[in-house]
Design a protein around this motif. Structure first.
Motif, PDB file in Angstrom:
ATOM      1  N   PHE A  88      -6.993  12.428   5.332  1.00  0.00           N
ATOM      2  CA  PHE A  88      -6.760  11.103   5.895  1.00  0.00           C
ATOM      3  C   PHE A  88      -6.897   9.906   4.965  1.00  0.00           C
ATOM      4  O   PHE A  88      -5.941   9.142   4.678  1.00  0.00           O
ATOM      5  CB  PHE A  88      -7.602  10.785   7.109  1.00  0.00           C
ATOM      6  N   ALA A  89      -8.042   9.771   3.991  1.00  0.00           N
ATOM      7  CA  ALA A  89      -8.087   9.035   3.100  1.00  0.00           C
ATOM      8  C   ALA A  89      -6.840   9.147   2.117  1.00  0.00           C
ATOM      9  O   ALA A  89      -6.299   7.885   1.319  1.00  0.00           O
ATOM     10  CB  ALA A  89      -9.462   9.021   2.276  1.00  0.00           C
ATOM     11  N   ALA A  90      -6.704  10.235   1.463  1.00  0.00           N
ATOM     12  CA  ALA A  90      -5.370  10.121   0.716  1.00  0.00           C
ATOM     13  C   ALA A  90      -4.101   9.764   1.081  1.00  0.00           C
ATOM     14  O   ALA A  90      -3.584   9.156   0.580  1.00  0.00           O
ATOM     15  CB  ALA A  90      -5.261  11.636   0.071  1.00  0.00           C
ATOM     16  N   VAL A  91      -3.983   9.966   2.550  1.00  0.00           N
ATOM     17  CA  VAL A  91      -2.604   9.656   2.976  1.00  0.00           C
ATOM     18  C   VAL A  91      -2.398   8.338   3.409  1.00  0.00           C
ATOM     19  O   VAL A  91      -1.525   7.563   3.217  1.00  0.00           O
ATOM     20  CB  VAL A  91      -2.234  10.647   4.317  1.00  0.00           C
ATOM     21  N   SER A  92      -3.691   7.789   3.880  1.00  0.00           N
ATOM     22  CA  SER A  92      -3.704   6.245   3.763  1.00  0.00           C
ATOM     23  C   SER A  92      -3.500   5.654   2.690  1.00  0.00           C
ATOM     24  O   SER A  92      -2.996   4.633   2.394  1.00  0.00           O
ATOM     25  CB  SER A  92      -5.137   5.849   4.651  1.00  0.00           C
ATOM     26  N   SER A  93      -4.176   6.135   1.619  1.00  0.00           N
ATOM     27  CA  SER A  93      -3.947   5.294   0.483  1.00  0.00           C
ATOM     28  C   SER A  93      -2.695   5.547  -0.211  1.00  0.00           C
ATOM     29  O   SER A  93      -2.117   4.432  -0.754  1.00  0.00           O
ATOM     30  CB  SER A  93      -5.240   6.112  -0.619  1.00  0.00           C
ATOM     31  N   LEU A  94      -1.897   6.538  -0.122  1.00  0.00           N
ATOM     32  CA  LEU A  94      -0.765   6.740  -0.681  1.00  0.00           C
ATOM     33  C   LEU A  94       0.229   5.651   0.157  1.00  0.00           C
ATOM     34  O   LEU A  94       1.216   5.095  -0.306  1.00  0.00           O
ATOM     35  CB  LEU A  94      -0.185   8.119  -0.458  1.00  0.00           C
ATOM     36  N   PHE A  95       0.047   5.708   1.555  1.00  0.00           N
ATOM     37  CA  PHE A  95       0.743   5.032   2.459  1.00  0.00           C
ATOM     38  C   PHE A  95       0.769   3.537   1.961  1.00  0.00           C
ATOM     39  O   PHE A  95       1.524   2.466   1.890  1.00  0.00           O
ATOM     40  CB  PHE A  95       0.546   5.160   3.841  1.00  0.00           C
ATOM     41  N   LEU A  96      -0.301   2.899   1.834  1.00  0.00           N
ATOM     42  CA  LEU A  96      -1.001   1.560   1.822  1.00  0.00           C
ATOM     43  C   LEU A  96      -0.087   1.060   0.436  1.00  0.00           C
ATOM     44  O   LEU A  96       0.633   0.168   0.042  1.00  0.00           O
ATOM     45  CB  LEU A  96      -2.441   1.196   1.652  1.00  0.00           C
ATOM     46  N   TYR A  97      -0.391   2.131  -0.811  1.00  0.00           N
ATOM     47  CA  TYR A  97       0.297   1.866  -2.190  1.00  0.00           C
ATOM     48  C   TYR A  97       1.940   1.410  -2.147  1.00  0.00           C
ATOM     49  O   TYR A  97       2.388   0.866  -2.394  1.00  0.00           O
ATOM     50  CB  TYR A  97      -0.200   2.838  -3.059  1.00  0.00           C
ATOM     51  N   ALA A  98       2.251   2.655  -1.575  1.00  0.00           N
ATOM     52  CA  ALA A  98       3.835   2.605  -1.185  1.00  0.00           C
ATOM     53  C   ALA A  98       4.463   1.446  -0.451  1.00  0.00           C
ATOM     54  O   ALA A  98       5.325   0.652  -0.729  1.00  0.00           O
ATOM     55  CB  ALA A  98       4.275   3.942  -0.587  1.00  0.00           C
ATOM     56  N   THR A  99       3.602   0.843   0.592  1.00  0.00           N
ATOM     57  CA  THR A  99       3.877  -0.129   1.359  1.00  0.00           C
ATOM     58  C   THR A  99       3.705  -1.524   0.359  1.00  0.00           C
ATOM     59  O   THR A  99       4.827  -2.392   0.329  1.00  0.00           O
ATOM     60  CB  THR A  99       3.094  -0.452   2.600  1.00  0.00           C
ATOM     61  N   PHE A 100       3.001  -1.509  -0.355  1.00  0.00           N
ATOM     62  CA  PHE A 100       2.715  -2.694  -1.450  1.00  0.00           C
ATOM     63  C   PHE A 100       3.884  -2.778  -2.369  1.00  0.00           C
ATOM     64  O   PHE A 100       4.486  -3.892  -2.639  1.00  0.00           O
ATOM     65  CB  PHE A 100       1.284  -2.841  -2.003  1.00  0.00           C
ATOM     66  N   VAL A 101       4.017  -1.655  -2.822  1.00  0.00           N
ATOM     67  CA  VAL A 101       5.322  -1.831  -3.799  1.00  0.00           C
ATOM     68  C   VAL A 101       6.470  -2.035  -3.185  1.00  0.00           C
ATOM     69  O   VAL A 101       7.373  -3.066  -3.798  1.00  0.00           O
ATOM     70  CB  VAL A 101       5.559  -0.322  -4.345  1.00  0.00           C
TER      71      VAL A 101
END
Length: 373
Positions: A171-184
């Motif tokens: 969950f932490a890995a998927v959440s981190s990746l999603f937040l980063y992609a959203t920021f980009v």
């Protein structure tokens, strides 16, 4: 994203990856004398700088938002390669290496690079001006990622110690990746203007005119140059990961012989990986482009968590031993203080020498306590 360097690639950026990969083939599996160890370390640092340079060339060719992703992925490959290399060679004793490296990257970027950028601009201008909307959004994302990935494992009860359970880590890995992609997406597409330097008329009237360097108007490189840089980028990444494997026993031995705690290894990795970002941020700050410097600093912290944690989570499937991500009490206090100071710095959209030195003092405190816990 930082301003791209001149094209085509400078000779050192072309030669260093080639020399580094040849050196890797020569020294692989050998016991090296001290002089050769020094040469390998120099080539390792040079290969890191060359890899980021060639990533910039490719990124400038493909444009945004893919350019930022290429830069972030290149730096993340270097960071993950160094972490996994040392974890494989160090065994269970390196269970906290990923945590130490990512936390070091957060503290160095949010305090060291931010403080240095503000200082270099403030010595020329009485007040440093930047966009609080974009900088605040970046800081909020960094703090959220850091809390989800590094603070929560200390307090969860699903597994003993400061480690996530398998589902929690996923969950932490998927959440981190999603937040980063959203920021980009937000930074490069939806609200790009929030992350651009303020108009000149917003700056102080008593300040000297903003110098305009060649890099601000660098032409888009031709396809042949971009393809050449892409090939050299791959060579540089291979050299970095391989030379890190060669040097990993030496790094750990030097830290142990000096009587330093293991988290210092994570600091060394973070300093090496962030060297190009630090130089680029300082260069932009001297040219009165503090917004770009802040974008670089917070973007590097974000990529260090948002891309490294998912990569390490996947790698943990075949790594022996636990993956400890939870911070200790001292580290949580430093992260909390960094969050408070960062918010107070960003909110007004203006800063002075005082804010610069506060951030630099926090970075110095972190480095001191990492060596003297």
């Amino acid at each position: 994203m930082r301003a791209p360097t001149r094209f085509p690639a400078l000779a050192p950026a072309t030669l260093v990856p080639l020399v580094a990969v040849v050196t890797l083939a020569v020294v692989w599996g050998r016991v090296l004398p001290p002089v050769v160890e020094v040469v390998v370390v120099v080539l390792l640092a040079g290969a890191v700088l060359a890899a980021v340079h060639h990533a910039e060339v490719v990124a400038h060719r493909v444009g945004e938002p893919f350019g930022s992703l290429i830069l972030a992925v290149a730096v993340t490959v270097i960071e993950v390669g160094l972490i996994i290399t040392l974890m494989v060679s160090g065994g269970p004793d390196t269970a906290t290496l990923a945590r130490d490296t990512v936390f070091a990257a957060v503290m160095i970027t949010c305090n060291g690079i931010v403080g240095l950028s503000l200082l270099l601009t403030a010595v020329r201008r009485r007040v440093v001006v930047f966009n609080p909307e974009g900088t605040g959004a970046a800081l909020a994302t960094v703090l959220t990622l850091a809390t989800l990935s590094l603070v929560l494992p200390t307090f969860t009860t699903g597994s003993p110690g400061s480690a996530f359970t398998g589902p929690q880590l996923a969950f932490a890995a998927v959440s981190s990746l999603f937040l980063y992609a959203t920021f980009v997406f937000v930074q490069n597409v939806r609200h790009r203007d929030y992350f651009l330097p303020p108009p000149r008329e917003v700056l102080t009237s008593s300040s000297p005119p903003r110098p305009v360097g060649d890099e601000e108007h660098a032409p888009v490189p031709p396809m042949t140059t971009a393809l050449g840089s892409f090939a050299l980028l791959i060579v540089a990444l291979v050299a970095v990961v391989g030379l890190a494997k060669v040097e990993s026993p030496t790094i750990e031995a030097v830290v142990a012989d000096a009587g330093l705690p293991r988290p210092v290894v994570g600091v060394v990795i973070a300093l090496l990986v962030l060297l190009p970002e630090t130089l680029a941020a300082a260069r932009n700050a001297r040219r009165d482009r503090t917004q770009i410097s802040l974008n670089l600093a917070l973007g590097s912290a974000m990529a260090s968590i948002g891309l490294t944690i998912p990569a390490i989570a996947i790698a943990s499937l075949w790594l022996d031993g636990p993956l400890v991500l939870g911070l200790g009490a001292t580290q949580i206090v430093l992260l909390g203080l960094t969050a408070a100071v960062g918010i107070l710095t960003v909110m007004p959209g203006r800063a002075t020498l005082l804010q610069a030195w506060v951030h630099l003092s926090l970075c110095a405190s972190y480095l001191f306590l990492a060596a003297n816990p």
